[in-house]
Scaffold this active site. Sequence first.
Site, PDB file in Angstrom:
ATOM      1  N   ASN A 172      -2.427  13.197  -4.116  1.00  0.00           N
ATOM      2  CA  ASN A 172      -3.551  13.694  -4.903  1.00  0.00           C
ATOM      3  C   ASN A 172      -4.004  15.070  -4.440  1.00  0.00           C
ATOM      4  OD1 ASN A 172      -3.821  11.522  -6.686  1.00  0.00           O
ATOM      5  ND2 ASN A 172      -5.039  10.346  -5.236  1.00  0.00           N
ATOM      6  N   ASP A 226       0.850  -1.195   0.000  1.00  0.00           N
ATOM      7  CA  ASP A 226       0.000   0.000   0.000  1.00  0.00           C
ATOM      8  C   ASP A 226       0.885   1.244   0.000  1.00  0.00           C
ATOM      9  OD1 ASP A 226      -3.019   0.842   0.538  1.00  0.00           O
ATOM     10  OD2 ASP A 226      -1.708   2.214   1.645  1.00  0.00           O
ATOM     11  N   GLU A 265      -4.654   2.465  -4.346  1.00  0.00           N
ATOM     12  CA  GLU A 265      -3.199   2.545  -4.221  1.00  0.00           C
ATOM     13  C   GLU A 265      -2.612   1.255  -3.682  1.00  0.00           C
ATOM     14  OE1 GLU A 265      -4.882   4.629  -0.482  1.00  0.00           O
ATOM     15  OE2 GLU A 265      -5.464   4.261  -2.558  1.00  0.00           O
ATOM     16  N   ASP A 296      -1.440   9.531 -10.596  1.00  0.00           N
ATOM     17  CA  ASP A 296      -1.351   8.480 -11.617  1.00  0.00           C
ATOM     18  C   ASP A 296       0.100   8.175 -11.961  1.00  0.00           C
ATOM     19  OD1 ASP A 296      -4.074   8.319 -11.672  1.00  0.00           O
ATOM     20  OD2 ASP A 296      -4.330   9.411 -13.561  1.00  0.00           O
TER      21      ASP A 296
END
Length: 343
Positions: free
Chosen positions: A224, A216, A259, A233
């Site tokens: 973000n 993770d 993620e 991305d």
Amino acid sequence: MSKKLFALSAQYLKKAMPLMIQYQIPTTPTNYALWYHYVSDNNSALQKNLDDKIAQHGTCTPAASEELYQRFIVDKREQEITQLRTELDSMTNELSSSLHDTLNDTNEFDRMLNKCLNELSSVEEDGFSIEKTLSAVRELVKESHDVRSSTRHFKSQLHEAQAEIAQLRETLLETQHDAMHDSLTGLLNRRIFSKEIETFCSNPSLNRTFSILMVDIDNFKTFNDDFGHQLGDQVLKAIAKRISDSCQEGEQVFRYGGEEFVLIFPNKNFTIARQNAESIRRAIERLSIRDKRSGKVVDNITVSIGVSENKPRDTSHDILTRADLQLYEAKRLGRNRVMPLPR
């Protein structure tokens, strides 16, 4: 179906079914088609690849079966992609060859027509025929012109058909790929992972050890929020590539969602899997990505990893739950670490 062909099919069935049972292969149409071709001894490349998969995993997992099916069977059968019936490659290759030959024939026909027209025209120009003959010749010339026009139109249609076939095949291959892979990272998707892990857990007779890693990205929401989804991305793709590059033969990596990534290590116990997880963690820790909008370099990318080894009578839920709990513990202890600690 002829008696000979029926007997041959029955013979292949008798060979394929015991092998599928031995290796715990579900008797789906795809798997049966794969093993039918395997025992038919008509495709040595398929046999070698399938033998390699069995040697690596002790079985042929759903993803491996799908990959071999697409590579050695579906690519040769166009209608099998939608109806499992007509060979794709053999159909397209045969049709392409036929179109090519037809184009050559029409080109030759066109050349001969031109020669014939020139000769007929010379007969008229030299005055070697009476009016009645000239009338017949003029009619022949007219018909020849019509045929030439028709062949040119046919050639155009054939060229268009070739282009449509090429486009159709490309679209079908893209569809096959998209069904198995995540569109952003290119990794195998969660649907395929679910099939893989179920296969690994449902074959206790194979007595195999395997481990999984749940990975993770730490503080991904911050990327973000601070830099936008475009950088997010970029981070996902960079980490996916770094993880993929770390995998050895037989190891598989999937995008599990958001993620989070998950890896399957066949024939790897906890100790080896944890060592690999630590290598992945360090490799990602060295990542740096430049924000395309601001030009700022982001180099504080880390991941937390939970490791779990299968136990007797484990279900897929069992091994995933243990890995997820270890991932949670890695987050709780400060992130950027692998859990559990070495034994």
